[in-house]
Write a protein that holds these residues in place. Structure first.
Motif, PDB file in Angstrom:
ATOM      1  N   ASN A  43      -2.689  -4.702   1.834  1.00 38.87           N
ATOM      2  CA  ASN A  43      -1.294  -5.545   1.820  1.00 38.87           C
ATOM      3  C   ASN A  43      -0.394  -5.251   0.631  1.00 38.87           C
ATOM      4  N   PHE A  44      -0.681  -4.578  -0.351  1.00 35.56           N
ATOM      5  CA  PHE A  44       0.336  -4.400  -1.253  1.00 35.56           C
ATOM      6  C   PHE A  44       1.344  -3.475  -0.690  1.00 35.56           C
ATOM      7  N   PHE A  45       0.817  -2.314  -0.053  1.00 36.14           N
ATOM      8  CA  PHE A  45       1.870  -1.249   0.552  1.00 36.14           C
ATOM      9  C   PHE A  45       2.416  -1.820   1.785  1.00 36.14           C
ATOM     10  N   LEU A  46       1.873  -2.597   2.448  1.00 34.21           N
ATOM     11  CA  LEU A  46       2.544  -3.208   3.526  1.00 34.21           C
ATOM     12  C   LEU A  46       3.826  -4.232   3.361  1.00 34.21           C
ATOM     13  N   ALA A  47       3.359  -4.971   2.132  1.00 36.02           N
ATOM     14  CA  ALA A  47       4.405  -5.783   1.588  1.00 36.02           C
ATOM     15  C   ALA A  47       5.801  -4.998   1.020  1.00 36.02           C
ATOM     16  N   LYS A  48       5.253  -3.760   0.400  1.00 31.68           N
ATOM     17  CA  LYS A  48       6.494  -2.691   0.210  1.00 31.68           C
ATOM     18  C   LYS A  48       7.257  -2.482   1.367  1.00 31.68           C
ATOM     19  N   GLN A  49       6.611  -1.953   2.208  1.00 36.52           N
ATOM     20  CA  GLN A  49       7.453  -1.519   3.705  1.00 36.52           C
ATOM     21  C   GLN A  49       8.151  -2.822   4.231  1.00 36.52           C
ATOM     22  N   LYS A  50       7.449  -4.067   4.085  1.00 33.12           N
ATOM     23  CA  LYS A  50       8.551  -4.966   4.656  1.00 33.12           C
ATOM     24  C   LYS A  50       9.657  -5.306   3.839  1.00 33.12           C
ATOM     25  N   GLU A  51       9.661  -4.979   2.494  1.00 36.65           N
ATOM     26  CA  GLU A  51      10.659  -5.462   1.852  1.00 36.65           C
ATOM     27  C   GLU A  51      11.706  -4.442   1.996  1.00 36.65           C
TER      28      GLU A  51
ATOM     29  N   ASN B  80      -5.470   3.701   7.021  1.00 38.63           N
ATOM     30  CA  ASN B  80      -5.590   2.795   8.218  1.00 38.63           C
ATOM     31  C   ASN B  80      -4.244   2.056   8.388  1.00 38.63           C
ATOM     32  N   LEU B  81      -3.505   1.820   6.977  1.00 41.73           N
ATOM     33  CA  LEU B  81      -2.148   1.232   7.372  1.00 41.73           C
ATOM     34  C   LEU B  81      -1.163   2.026   7.857  1.00 41.73           C
TER      35      LEU B  81
ATOM     36  N   SER C 226     -12.549   5.489  -5.131  1.00 39.16           N
ATOM     37  CA  SER C 226     -11.207   5.706  -4.697  1.00 39.16           C
ATOM     38  C   SER C 226     -11.038   6.120  -3.222  1.00 39.16           C
ATOM     39  N   ILE C 227     -12.088   6.648  -2.701  1.00 39.50           N
ATOM     40  CA  ILE C 227     -11.965   7.097  -1.129  1.00 39.50           C
ATOM     41  C   ILE C 227     -11.819   5.878  -0.399  1.00 39.50           C
ATOM     42  N   ALA C 228     -12.350   4.637  -0.606  1.00 37.34           N
ATOM     43  CA  ALA C 228     -12.256   3.350   0.159  1.00 37.34           C
ATOM     44  C   ALA C 228     -10.604   2.953   0.032  1.00 37.34           C
ATOM     45  N   LEU C 229     -10.044   3.272  -1.113  1.00 40.15           N
ATOM     46  CA  LEU C 229      -8.680   2.718  -1.249  1.00 40.15           C
ATOM     47  C   LEU C 229      -7.784   3.880  -0.340  1.00 40.15           C
ATOM     48  N   GLN C 230      -8.308   4.974  -0.583  1.00 39.07           N
ATOM     49  CA  GLN C 230      -7.386   5.896   0.063  1.00 39.07           C
ATOM     50  C   GLN C 230      -7.540   5.666   1.558  1.00 39.07           C
TER      51      GLN C 230
ATOM     52  N   GLU D  53      -1.368   5.285 -10.496  1.00 41.34           N
ATOM     53  CA  GLU D  53      -0.415   4.382 -11.116  1.00 41.34           C
ATOM     54  C   GLU D  53      -0.717   2.966 -10.913  1.00 41.34           C
ATOM     55  N   LEU D  54      -1.154   2.597  -9.399  1.00 36.35           N
ATOM     56  CA  LEU D  54      -1.604   1.494  -9.237  1.00 36.35           C
ATOM     57  C   LEU D  54      -2.643   0.995  -9.748  1.00 36.35           C
ATOM     58  N   LYS D  55      -3.602   2.064 -10.175  1.00 37.85           N
ATOM     59  CA  LYS D  55      -4.876   1.597 -10.936  1.00 37.85           C
ATOM     60  C   LYS D  55      -4.783   1.393 -12.138  1.00 37.85           C
ATOM     61  N   LYS D  56      -3.251   1.901 -12.845  1.00 41.32           N
ATOM     62  CA  LYS D  56      -3.233   1.654 -14.170  1.00 41.32           C
ATOM     63  C   LYS D  56      -2.619   0.112 -14.282  1.00 41.32           C
TER      64      LYS D  56
END
Length: 119
Positions: A33-41, A101-102, A92-96, A79-82
């Protein structure tokens, strides 16, 4: 005649494992959802600039390029993890994979859009 075999497995996680599974699902959803929101912006900003081009306020609109670059997004995950400490608790593999998928869903959506537009 060809027969296909399938095996079903049932797991019984303990409370600690169940908590980790739920955290992993939640964090994957957050990253998606974070990266989807970035793309929508980015898309919304492009449409605003496109209107400005049509009104003569801007000469051209060169903002829209490729929608997602999977490698670049995966490179920004540390950077997002920080920024969000709870993302460090999961694999981290689940996040990747949620980023993959996105990107895949966005690519399939726009390929379908282009096919319907060109007809």
């Amino acid at each position: 005649m060809i027969f296909h075999k399938a095996y079903k497995f049932r797991i019984y996680p303990n409370k600690k494992q169940m908590e980790l599974i739920n955290k992993t699902i939640g964090c994957s959803r957050f990253v998606f959802n974070f990266f989807l929101a970035k793309q929508k912006e980015k898309d919304a900003f492009w449409y605003i600039c496109e209107e400005m081009v049509q009104n003569g306020q801007l000469p051209t609109n060169n903002l829209k390029g490729k929608y997602f670059n999977k490698k670049e997004i995966i490179k920004t995950l540390p950077e997002l993890k920080k920024q969000y400490e709870f993302l460090k608790e999961v694999d981290s593999i689940a996040l990747q994979k949620s980023v993959e998928n996105l990107v895949d869903s966005y690519d399939r959506y726009y390929k379908k859009q282009n096919k319907t537009i060109s007809i």
